[in-house]
Design a protein around this motif. Structure first.
Motif, PDB file in Angstrom:
ATOM      1  N   ASP A  70       0.843  -1.191   0.000  1.00  0.00           N
ATOM      2  CA  ASP A  70       0.000   0.000   0.000  1.00  0.00           C
ATOM      3  C   ASP A  70       0.881   1.244   0.000  1.00  0.00           C
ATOM      4  O   ASP A  70       2.070   1.184   0.270  1.00  0.00           O
ATOM      5  N   ARG A  71       0.277   2.362  -0.329  1.00  0.00           N
ATOM      6  CA  ARG A  71       1.021   3.624  -0.397  1.00  0.00           C
ATOM      7  C   ARG A  71       1.321   4.088   1.020  1.00  0.00           C
ATOM      8  O   ARG A  71       0.422   4.309   1.825  1.00  0.00           O
ATOM      9  N   ARG A  72       2.613   4.227   1.302  1.00  0.00           N
ATOM     10  CA  ARG A  72       3.052   4.698   2.614  1.00  0.00           C
ATOM     11  C   ARG A  72       3.952   5.904   2.424  1.00  0.00           C
ATOM     12  O   ARG A  72       4.786   5.931   1.517  1.00  0.00           O
ATOM     13  N   LEU A  73       3.805   6.872   3.317  1.00  0.00           N
ATOM     14  CA  LEU A  73       4.641   8.054   3.270  1.00  0.00           C
ATOM     15  C   LEU A  73       5.676   7.992   4.386  1.00  0.00           C
ATOM     16  O   LEU A  73       5.414   7.478   5.471  1.00  0.00           O
ATOM     17  N   GLU A 128       6.677   9.223  -0.741  1.00  0.00           N
ATOM     18  CA  GLU A 128       6.322   7.814  -0.848  1.00  0.00           C
ATOM     19  C   GLU A 128       7.554   6.981  -0.483  1.00  0.00           C
ATOM     20  O   GLU A 128       8.673   7.298  -0.878  1.00  0.00           O
ATOM     21  N   THR A 150       8.933   4.001  -1.215  1.00  0.00           N
ATOM     22  CA  THR A 150       9.812   3.422  -2.234  1.00  0.00           C
ATOM     23  C   THR A 150      10.652   4.501  -2.901  1.00  0.00           C
ATOM     24  O   THR A 150      11.855   4.335  -3.095  1.00  0.00           O
TER      25      THR A 150
END
Length: 145
Positions: A95-98, A104, A106
């Motif tokens: 999932d998109r994580r900050l 982001e 990655t």
């Protein structure tokens, strides 16, 4: 790739600094390099260090603090960096994580973190002889984009 490169650089007589998020894994990596040298009959040179220092590429504060930590930890003539091997990376985060810096995960880990680390370490990168080297490795993950 990072651990194998560390083993080979240490066998060639280099002081090796393993930058890791997790101190326990860092110490295991130091032991793995030390074991590799022993298994292959390599005697460490006088003054040669194999150490682990904390670094989190998902935290710009950690990255900015790293060069001072390197300078304070390395002995005498070992205070320059001859080879910087940017090897860390993450992929397939579900999932998109900050990050705490708002990027982001990655993107910060694989790109921004390496760029900032290299920039912050530039004053320590050897300018003698042929000069230091910066090597950044990546994967073929771009093929899936």
């Amino acid at each position: 790739l990072g651990l194998e490169s560390s083993c080979r650089l240490a066998a060639a007589g280099a002081t090796v600094v393993l930058a890791t998020r997790n101190p326990q894994k860092g110490q295991k990596a130091v032991q793995a390099v030390t074991d590799y040298l022993a298994k292959n009959g390599v005697t460490r040179l006088s003054g040669q260090q194999i150490i682990s220092l904390p670094l989190d590429l998902c935290d710009f504060g950690s990255i900015r603090a790293f060069p001072k930590l390197v300078s304070q930890t390395l002995d005498g003539d070992n205070r320059t960096v001859d080879v910087l091997l940017n090897n860390a990376g993450v992929m397939a985060i579900p999932d998109r994580r900050l990050t705490k810096d708002g990027f982001e995960t990655t993107f910060q880990t694989n790109h921004l973190g390496h760029f900032l680390l290299t920039s912050e370490l530039l004053p320590l990168i050897s300018k003698e002889g042929d000069g230091g080297r910066v090597i950044t490795v990546s994967s073929q993950g771009y093929l899936f984009a």
